[in-house]
Design an enzyme around this catalytic site. Structure first.
Site, PDB file in Angstrom:
ATOM      1  N   LYS A  69       0.836  -1.199   0.000  1.00  0.00           N
ATOM      2  CA  LYS A  69       0.000   0.000   0.000  1.00  0.00           C
ATOM      3  C   LYS A  69       0.871   1.248   0.000  1.00  0.00           C
ATOM      4  CE  LYS A  69      -3.969   1.960   2.534  1.00  0.00           C
ATOM      5  NZ  LYS A  69      -4.904   1.711   3.660  1.00  0.00           N
ATOM      6  N   SER A 138      -9.581   1.924   2.539  1.00  0.00           N
ATOM      7  CA  SER A 138      -8.621   2.723   1.798  1.00  0.00           C
ATOM      8  C   SER A 138      -7.594   1.891   1.041  1.00  0.00           C
ATOM      9  CB  SER A 138      -7.894   3.671   2.763  1.00  0.00           C
ATOM     10  OG  SER A 138      -7.193   2.913   3.761  1.00  0.00           O
ATOM     11  N   SER A 162     -10.573  -0.692   6.390  1.00  0.00           N
ATOM     12  CA  SER A 162      -9.836  -0.567   5.135  1.00  0.00           C
ATOM     13  C   SER A 162      -9.158  -1.818   4.627  1.00  0.00           C
ATOM     14  CB  SER A 162      -8.802   0.555   5.259  1.00  0.00           C
ATOM     15  OG  SER A 162      -9.441   1.795   5.463  1.00  0.00           O
TER      16      SER A 162
END
Length: 438
Positions: A69, A138, A162
């Site tokens: 990420k 996210s 997320s």
């Protein structure tokens, strides 16, 4: 079967036994990424030539391509936090989790798309099952990259929902370990009392195995919590678990399809020998959502306040509004929320004590239409607030041919118990999402 469809353990085992070369597997993942990236857009940064040239360290993950990420610092590789404020930022030091996985032989295959600062301003990623729908957030790009077959596994983070929510939306496994067992050093902080590192993979065993390389201490983060115990190896078959079928006030907001999937899953597990008891969330725990909101507003706002003040024109309106909300919360209200969090941690542990895991929905239903938001995280907030380990498993498909999942939540620190129960559930359901797109 194309090589990119091999899972993490399948690929490493085949390579170790000489039935597959690491180079061939990597090339298959690169080719798959080049094919799907123009439409799905899972990566914020991907350089095929750099991946080919990278030298993997020897180790159990030698040559395995992993997505990270884009709030996780990567030495010499852009890390832009999903924000114009960090455009062109290249860290000199990698995050602890990146170093840990590279030390085991993994390759940084690419940086996956994140919402800005892992909050609610969406990135460019589409849901690979339907490009008109959100992949969730996210950790948008990590979930989509695993679902597409670009990588066998990827890392994400979860503050509220997320990891679990995008895993459910994209039809993959998403595992959020217990709070405090994985250092967050080198990861852009959002809410220190809620932030977790998580894993996306195609099966429970793959997620558990990858997470085992990230269990540890760095001398900086989580210094006051008990030393973690890696939840590996896992028993691949064990007794049927005791399951609490959990309903809360959010249950009425869940789509009929999602409700039916959770209930039919419970019935299937009973038929397979599990003990399933329908329970309501105790009134004391219903305070969790307001508590999460206060913690997120204050801590998330404070984490990004300096950037918002210095360069407001490069920060999204969503993040600017968060900063302003946080500044309006009284210090007494914030400390009250922190005290309530500790009380709810104890209350949840006591409530779950008669059971091995709780079964619930990971999301309100299928991935919503559009990319303007990443979906409702309400059903993931409980595990995040109390720091309990949680995992989302693909379990069905909606009438619109979009993935639907289930969520299992365990007791803090008993990640092994959660994961072994999840393997048992996965075996009984015998459900795999397959791969979207041709």
């Amino acid at each position: 079967m194309p090589l990119y469809q091999l899972g993490l353990i399948e690929a490493t085992t085949s390579i170790a036994q000489g039935r597959l070369s690491a180079a061939d597997y990597l090339e298959s993942c690169i080719a798959r990424t080049l094919a799907v990236a123009p439409s799905v857009k899972p990566f914020a940064y991907f350089d095929a030539s750099a991946v080919r040239a990278a030298k993997a360290s020897p180790g159990p993950l030698a040559g395995m391509p992993i997505g990270f990420k884009d709030i996780m610092a990567t030495r010499g590789i852009p890390t832009e936090m999903g924000s114009a404020a960090f455009e062109g930022h290249v860290p000199a030091q990698s995050a602890w989790v990146v170093d840990a996985l590279q030390g085991a032989g993994a390759l940084v295959f690419g940086k996956t798309v994140t919402t800005e600062f892992a909050w609610r301003h969406p990135g460019k990623t589409h849901n690979p099952w339907s490009l008109a729908h959100t992949p969730g957030g996210s950790s948008s790009g990590s979930a989509a990259a695993v679902a597409c077959g670009c990588v066998p596994a990827a890392l994400g983070t979860q503050t509220v929902g997320s990891v679990l929510r995008p895993a459910a939306y994209c039809g993959v496994v998403g595992y959020k370990p217990s709070f405090g067992i994985t250092p967050r050093t080198g990861i852009h902080a959002f809410s220190p009392s809620l932030d977790h590192v998580g894993v996306f993979a195609r099966c429970v065993a793959d997620a558990a195995w990858l997470a085992s390389f990230m269990t540890g201490r760095d001398g900086i983060d989580f210094w006051g919590t008990p030393a973690p115990t890696p939840a590996w190896p896992l028993a691949q078959s064990g007794p049927a678990p005791r399951i609490a079928l959990l309903r809360s006030t959010v249950w009425q907001r869940i789509s009929p399809e999602q409700q039916q999937l959770v209930e039919s899953t419970a019935q299937r597990l009973v038929a397979c020998g599990a003990s399933v008891t329908s329970v309501e969330l105790p009134p004391s725990l219903e305070a969790l959502w307001a508590c999460v909101d206060t913690l997120v507003d204050v801590e998330g706002g404070a984490s990004n306040a300096a950037l918002a003040d210095a360069m407001p024109q490069r920060i999204s309106p969503v993040s600017l509004a968060l900063v302003e909300r946080g500044r309006k919360v009284l210090a007494a209200d914030y400390f009250a929320a922190r005290q309530l969090q500790q009380a709810l941690i104890r209350a949840f542990a006591a409530w779950l004590a008669p059971f091995d895991v709780a079964l619930m929905a990971p999301a309100l239903g299928e991935a919503p239409v559009g990319l303007a938001n990443t979906g409702d995280a309400s059903l993931c907030a409980l595990a995040s607030l109390v720091g309990a380990p949680a995992i989302a498993l693909p379990a069905g498909i909606s009438g619109n041919q979009l993935p639907l999942g289930i969520q299992l939540v365990g007791r803090w620190g008993n990640d092994r118990g959660l994961l072994e129960a999840a393997i048992w559930v996965e075996q009984q359901l015998a459900y795999r999402s397959g791969f979207p797109l041709p």
